[in-house]
Design a protein around this motif. Structure first.
Motif, PDB file in Angstrom:
ATOM      1  N   ASP B  45       0.805  -1.230   0.000  1.00 28.59           N
ATOM      2  CA  ASP B  45       0.000   0.000   0.000  1.00 28.59           C
ATOM      3  C   ASP B  45       0.833   1.272   0.000  1.00 28.59           C
ATOM      4  O   ASP B  45       0.330   2.335  -0.367  1.00 28.59           O
ATOM      5  N   LEU B  46       2.102   1.165   0.403  1.00 29.51           N
ATOM      6  CA  LEU B  46       2.983   2.333   0.321  1.00 29.51           C
ATOM      7  C   LEU B  46       3.527   2.479  -1.094  1.00 29.51           C
ATOM      8  O   LEU B  46       3.719   3.594  -1.591  1.00 29.51           O
ATOM      9  N   ARG B  47       3.793   1.340  -1.737  1.00 24.88           N
ATOM     10  CA  ARG B  47       4.445   1.377  -3.056  1.00 24.88           C
ATOM     11  C   ARG B  47       3.485   1.636  -4.200  1.00 24.88           C
ATOM     12  O   ARG B  47       3.899   2.021  -5.284  1.00 24.88           O
ATOM     13  N   ARG B  48       2.213   1.330  -3.937  1.00 22.59           N
ATOM     14  CA  ARG B  48       1.263   1.359  -5.044  1.00 22.59           C
ATOM     15  C   ARG B  48       0.124   2.336  -4.787  1.00 22.59           C
ATOM     16  O   ARG B  48      -0.237   2.595  -3.635  1.00 22.59           O
ATOM     17  N   ASP B  49      -0.451   2.832  -5.844  1.00 22.83           N
ATOM     18  CA  ASP B  49      -1.629   3.692  -5.711  1.00 22.83           C
ATOM     19  C   ASP B  49      -2.869   2.821  -5.568  1.00 22.83           C
ATOM     20  O   ASP B  49      -2.780   1.593  -5.582  1.00 22.83           O
ATOM     21  N   GLY B  51      -5.055   2.020  -7.500  1.00 24.71           N
ATOM     22  CA  GLY B  51      -5.305   1.115  -8.612  1.00 24.71           C
ATOM     23  C   GLY B  51      -4.304  -0.029  -8.692  1.00 24.71           C
ATOM     24  O   GLY B  51      -4.413  -0.895  -9.569  1.00 24.71           O
ATOM     25  N   GLY B  52      -3.306  -0.023  -7.795  1.00 26.87           N
ATOM     26  CA  GLY B  52      -2.329  -1.113  -7.783  1.00 26.87           C
ATOM     27  C   GLY B  52      -1.085  -0.816  -8.605  1.00 26.87           C
ATOM     28  O   GLY B  52      -0.175  -1.644  -8.669  1.00 26.87           O
ATOM     29  N   ALA B  53      -1.028   0.360  -9.231  1.00 21.73           N
ATOM     30  CA  ALA B  53       0.158   0.709 -10.032  1.00 21.73           C
ATOM     31  C   ALA B  53       1.267   1.220  -9.114  1.00 21.73           C
ATOM     32  O   ALA B  53       0.999   1.886  -8.111  1.00 21.73           O
ATOM     33  N   LEU B  54       2.514   0.907  -9.463  1.00 19.38           N
ATOM     34  CA  LEU B  54       3.649   1.346  -8.651  1.00 19.38           C
ATOM     35  C   LEU B  54       3.767   2.865  -8.693  1.00 19.38           C
ATOM     36  O   LEU B  54       3.687   3.476  -9.763  1.00 19.38           O
ATOM     37  N   ARG B  55       3.971   3.487  -7.531  1.00 19.94           N
ATOM     38  CA  ARG B  55       4.169   4.934  -7.475  1.00 19.94           C
ATOM     39  C   ARG B  55       5.606   5.235  -7.912  1.00 19.94           C
ATOM     40  O   ARG B  55       6.544   4.723  -7.290  1.00 19.94           O
ATOM     41  N   PRO B  56       5.788   6.060  -8.911  1.00 20.73           N
ATOM     42  CA  PRO B  56       7.148   6.322  -9.400  1.00 20.73           C
ATOM     43  C   PRO B  56       8.037   6.990  -8.365  1.00 20.73           C
ATOM     44  O   PRO B  56       9.260   6.842  -8.408  1.00 20.73           O
ATOM     45  N   PRO B  59      10.864   5.158  -3.143  1.00 16.85           N
ATOM     46  CA  PRO B  59      12.280   4.806  -3.317  1.00 16.85           C
ATOM     47  C   PRO B  59      12.522   3.427  -3.925  1.00 16.85           C
ATOM     48  O   PRO B  59      13.259   3.295  -4.899  1.00 16.85           O
ATOM     49  N   LEU B  60      11.885   2.424  -3.379  1.00 14.26           N
ATOM     50  CA  LEU B  60      12.158   1.058  -3.805  1.00 14.26           C
ATOM     51  C   LEU B  60      11.750   0.810  -5.256  1.00 14.26           C
ATOM     52  O   LEU B  60      12.319  -0.060  -5.931  1.00 14.26           O
ATOM     53  N   ASN B  61      10.797   1.592  -5.741  1.00 11.20           N
ATOM     54  CA  ASN B  61      10.271   1.315  -7.082  1.00 11.20           C
ATOM     55  C   ASN B  61      11.256   1.645  -8.201  1.00 11.20           C
ATOM     56  O   ASN B  61      11.222   1.024  -9.260  1.00 11.20           O
ATOM     57  N   GLY B  62      12.130   2.630  -7.927  1.00  9.10           N
ATOM     58  CA  GLY B  62      13.111   2.986  -8.947  1.00  9.10           C
ATOM     59  C   GLY B  62      14.333   2.093  -8.936  1.00  9.10           C
ATOM     60  O   GLY B  62      15.178   2.172  -9.825  1.00  9.10           O
ATOM     61  N   THR B  63      14.423   1.249  -7.896  1.00  9.85           N
ATOM     62  CA  THR B  63      15.628   0.426  -7.737  1.00  9.85           C
ATOM     63  C   THR B  63      15.252  -1.032  -7.465  1.00  9.85           C
ATOM     64  O   THR B  63      15.505  -1.547  -6.378  1.00  9.85           O
ATOM     65  N   PRO B  64      14.647  -1.686  -8.434  1.00  7.13           N
ATOM     66  CA  PRO B  64      14.225  -3.074  -8.189  1.00  7.13           C
ATOM     67  C   PRO B  64      15.405  -4.014  -7.925  1.00  7.13           C
ATOM     68  O   PRO B  64      15.221  -5.094  -7.377  1.00  7.13           O
ATOM     69  N   GLN B  65      16.607  -3.554  -8.284  1.00  3.17           N
ATOM     70  CA  GLN B  65      17.788  -4.400  -8.086  1.00  3.17           C
ATOM     71  C   GLN B  65      18.338  -4.296  -6.664  1.00  3.17           C
ATOM     72  O   GLN B  65      19.242  -5.036  -6.295  1.00  3.17           O
TER      73      GLN B  65
END
Lengths: 466, 203
Positions: B45-49, B51-56, B59-65
Motif C-alpha cells: 500500500d505504500l508502493r502502489r496507488d 489502482g495497484g500501479a507502482l508509485r514512481p 524509493p524502492l520502485n526505482g531500484t528493483p535491483q
C-alpha cells in the motif's frame, strides 16, 4: 540464594539447557495455533515430521472467522484458510475450537477461558499478542512461522533471555480510566520500541487492583511498546479466575499448583535492568492520534504540532497527521468519527462489553458500529445479561466472535479514508483496511464516541463512569 | 536455507520510522501459499496507488535491483507475521539496516537468512547521508559485522548466535533434534514435579 525476578523463576523452570552462546532451549507447556499457522504446519509436512505433543497443542479459528453468515463463507480464500486448519488439526490429533464450537473465540481469549492458560506455564502462539497470557504469571510470547514449526516438531523453543523491566503503577485509577489507558500511557512515554529486548513485569497497587480482564488487556499491549513478554505475578484474583475452568487442574493437582504458584513473584531484592514508575492518578482516558500506538494523548489534549516534537519524531508525526487527516493544534476531543468497533484480544472480554454497555444503555449511536465479542462464551454471557439488546437498541451490530475488524482478515474492514474509534491494539496504516484511520481507546471511550459521533471524554457522559 | 558470509549489492534508502509488519505485507495477502511468492506484496500500500500501479516516487520502485534496505527505527514492529520477512526475501532483499527492529521480526528474519543489521545513531546518519543521492553499492560482512560503502567502513550490531546461524544457514529443528535426550528427560521430570502443568482431563 540471589534474589530472582518473576522472569528468572519462569525462565529457570523451563530451561532445558543453555548453550555457550547464551541461547536457551525452553520447554513449551502450551502451543496455541490458528489459521495463520499454516506456514508452520507446511514446514512440518515438508520434513515429514509428526507433531511432538498434540495434547499440549490447541487450535482455534479466529483470524479469519466470519462474524456473520458462518454457514456459507462467501470468500473462497477465507474458507480455504479455515479448512486448512481443520485438516491440520484432524491430521495431528489437535483439539480444535471450530467455528460452531460453543467455546470458539479469539485464541488469547479462549486460552484463559478454557483453563489452557495457567500461571507458571510457558505459552507460545504464532501471534504477537501472546503476551496476553502473561497476565496469569506465565512466560508467554509470540513467535514466527519458523518457530511455530519448531515448536510443533519439538515442543521446545530457542530463545535468548530478555532483560527484565518493571513498570510499577501505584495509586488508584481515576474513574473512567482503565488498563487500556495505563498501556497507552506508558507506550506514549517510552515509544513503540521503548521496551524492545525486555520482558515487562507490571506491579504496584493499581495493577493488583485490576481484574484478570484488565491485566490481560495490559499484558496484551506490551508488544505495542516493543516487549515480546508482559507479565503479572499471580495472586488470589488469578486463582479465582482459573479455578473450575474446563482444563484447569483439579483436586490434588490444584493444591500442588497453588503451592507452586505462590512462589511466582519477584523477590523483594530482585534487580531489574530497567524501571518505570507511574502514578495511577496521573493517567487520563487516552486516545491515539497517529499511526503508531506511541502517538497517544489524553482525551483532554490538543493534537501535537510536529514542529514542537522531538526532531527524531517530527517527520513521522507529520506523515501520520496527513494520513489521519488531522490538524495540529486542535483539540483531539470532538474529532468526528465515521464508525466504531468494539472487540479484539485486547478489549473484547465481558468486562469490556459491560463498560461499553454502561455508556450506551438508553442511548442511540450517531454512527454505525460493530461489536464482536472475544468468544462465543462471552457472547452467550453478554446475551444472558441483556448487553446485546443495549447494543442493538443503540443501533450497533452485534456479531459473532473472532479477530474481526482489528485486523480485517475476515473481511470486516474500515473503508478508505473512514475514521474508526476502536477498542483494538494497532492504529497502523491500513491495519483495519487500506486507508482506514484508526483511533485506539478503551471500550467505554469507543461507546462514548458512538453516542456523540466524535471522540469524547466519557467522563462528561452520565453512566460513562461505571 | 543456504548460509552466507558476505553480500554485495545495492543499498536503497527508505527514510521512514516504524515500518510495521502490517505495512510490510497487508493482512489481505496473507492467505497466499508461500510457493506463490510474496515479493509483489512487499510494502504494497505504500508502493502502489489505489489502482495497484507502482508509485514512481517511492524509493524502492526505482531500484528493483536493490538488495539492502536502509530504514529508520522500529522496523518490523507489530505482528509476528513471518510473511513480512517472506515479502522482503522474495523481493530480493538480503539485509535491512536500521537503528532498531521489532524483536519478533528480527528473529523471523534470521530464521530466513535475512540480516537485521542494527546500527547506532551516528552510523545510521552516515549511511543515510551516503544514500542521499540515490542507491549505492554496499558490501555486508557477517564475519566482522561491517558494512562497506566506497571508502566508508561501518560497524553493525548482531547477536553472535544469529551471525553464526546466518553464516551456516542452520535450521533449528536439525540442531534441536541432537538434544532429544535432554528434552525427553526434562519433560519426564516436569511431569513428575508439576503434573498440574498438563491439561486436566475434562469432566
Amino acid at each position: 540464594m540471589t534474589a530472582r525476578t518473576l522472569l528468572d523463576k519462569l525462565w529457570d523452570a523451563h530451561e532445558i539447557l543453555r548453550r555457550a552462546d547464551g541461547m536457551s532451549l525452553l520447554w513449551v507447556d502450551r502451543h496455541l495455533v490458528h489459521e495463520g499457522s499454516h506456514h508452520g504446519f507446511a514446514k512440518l509436512a515438508a520434513r515429514g515430521l509428526p507433531l511432538a505433543a498434540p495434547e499440549l497443542t490447541f487450535a482455534v479459528v479466529d483470524h479469519y472467522a466470519p462474524t456473520k453468515n458462518r454457514d456459507a463463507i462467501a470468500d473462497p480464500a477465507i474458507a480455504r484458510m479455515i479448512d486448512t486448519l481443520r485438516q491440520n488439526a484432524a491430521q495431528h490429533g489437535v483439539r480444535l475450537y471450530d467455528l460452531f464450537d460453543p467455546h470458539q473465540g479469539i485464541v488469547h481469549v479462549v486460552g484463559p477461558e478454557q483453563g489452557i492458560t495457567l500461571p507458571g506455564l510457558l505459552i507460545n502462539c504464532g501471534d504477537s499478542h501472546t503476551s496476553t497470557h502473561g497476565a496469569f504469571g506465565a512466560l508467554a510470547f509470540g513467535i514466527g512461522a519458523t518457530e511455530v514449526a519448531h515448536v510443533l516438531a519439538t515442543q521446545t523453543i530457542w530463545q535468548r533471555k530478555p532483560k527484565a523491566m518493571r513498570i510499577t503503577v501505584d495509586g488508584s485509577l481515576p474513574l473512567g480510566v482503565t488498563a487500556k489507558d495505563i498501556a497507552l500511557a506508558w507506550i506514549s512515554k517510552l515509544g513503540t520500541d521503548g521496551a524492545q529486548g525486555h520482558a515487562v513485569e507490571y506491579t504496584g497497587s493499581a495493577i493488583r487492583a485490576l481484574s484478570m480482564e484488565g491485566r490481560m488487556t495490559l499484558c496484551n499491549l506490551s508488544i505495542e511498546g516493543g516487549a515480546r513478554f508482559g507479565m503479572i505475578a499471580p495472586d488470589d484474583v488469578t486463582a479465582d479466575y482459573v479455578q473450575g475452568r474446563p482444563l484447569a487442574p483439579k483436586g490434588t493437582d490444584w493444591d500442588a499448583a497453588r503451592a507452586d504458584w505462590a512462589t511466582l513473584h519477584s523477590d523483594r531484592d530482585a534487580r531489574f535492568d530497567r524501571e518505570l514508575t507511574l502514578d495511577a492518578a496521573d493517567i487520563a482516558p487516552t486516545v491515539t492520534w497517529g499511526t503508531s500506538p506511541e502517538q497517544a494523548l489524553p482525551i483532554t489534549a490538543t493534537i501535537p504540532n510536529p514542529d514542537d516534537l522531538d526532531p527524531a519524531k517530527a517527520k513521522a508525526a507529520a506523515e501520520a497527521l496527513d494520513y489521519m487527516g488531522l490538524r495540529p493544534g486542535t483539540p483531539i476531543e470532538g474529532t468526528a468519527v465515521d464508525q466504531v468497533f468494539i472487540g479484539s484480544c485486547t478489549n473484547g472480554r465481558i468486562e469490556d462489553l459491560r463498560a461499553a454497555a454502561a455508556v450506551l444503555r438508553g442511548r442511540r449511536a450517531k454512527v454505525p458500529g460493530l461489536i464482536s465479542p472475544g468468544s462465543a462464551q462471552i457472547k452467550a454471557q453478554a446475551e444472558a445479561e441483556g448487553l446485546d439488546r443495549v447494543f442493538t437498541d443503540a443501533g450497533l451490530d452485534w456479531a459473532a466472535a473472532g479477530c474481526s475488524m482489528c485486523v480485517g482478515m475476515n473481511g470486516d474492514l474500515v473503508a478508505e479514508g473512514k475514521r474508526c474509534a476502536s477498542s483494538t491494539n494497532r492504529n497502523f496504516r491500513g491495519r483495519q483496511g487500506r486507508g482506514a484511520r484508526t483511533h485506539l481507546m478503551s471500550p467505554a471511550m469507543v461507546a462514548a464516541a458512538a453516542v456523540t459521533g466524535c471522540l469524547t471524554d466519557l467522563r462528561k457522559l452520565s453512566g460513562g463512569m461505571g | 536455507m543456504a548460509g552466507w558470509t558476505t553480500h554485495q549489492g545495492q543499498a536503497v534508502l527508505l527514510p521512514l520510522a516504524n515500518i510495521d509488519t502490517d505495512q510490510l505485507i497487508p493482512a489481505r495477502f496473507m492467505s497466499t501459499p508461500r510457493s506463490a511468492g510474496y515479493g509483489d506484496y512487499l510494502l504494497y500500500d505504500l508502493r502502489r496507488d489505489a489502482g495497484g500501479a507502482l508509485r514512481p516516487d517511492f524509493p524502492l520502485n526505482g531500484t528493483p535491483q536493490a538488495s539492502v534496505l536502509v530504514t529508520r527505527r522500529g522496523f518490523g514492529s507489530g505482528s509476528s507475521r513471518e510473511a513480512a520477512v517472506y515479502a522482503l526475501i522474495d523481493a530480493g532483499i538480503r539485509a535491512v539496516i536500521a537503528p532498531s527492529f521489532g524483536d519478533i521480526f528480527a528473529s523471523n528474519a534470521v530464521n530466513n537468512g535475512l540480516l537485521p543489521a542494527r546500527v547506532d545513531a551516528q552510523t545510521h546518519a552516515t549511511i543515510e547521508g551516503a544514500l542521499q543521492a540515490g542507491a549505492a553499492d554496499i558490501s555486508v560482512s557477517l564475519q566482522d559485522k561491517s558494512l562497506r560503502m566506497g571508502d566508508l567502513v561501518l560497524p553493525f550490531q548482531l547477536d553472535d548466535a544469529w551471525a553464526l546461524k546466518l553464516q551456516n544457514g542452520w535450521d533449528d529443528i536439525d540442531l534441536t533434534q541432537h538434544h532429544k535426550t535432554d528434552i525427553d528427560g526434562f519433560a519426564r521430570q516436569r511431569h513428575q514435579t508439576a503434573p498440574w502443568a498438563w491439561p486436566a482431563a475434562m469432566d
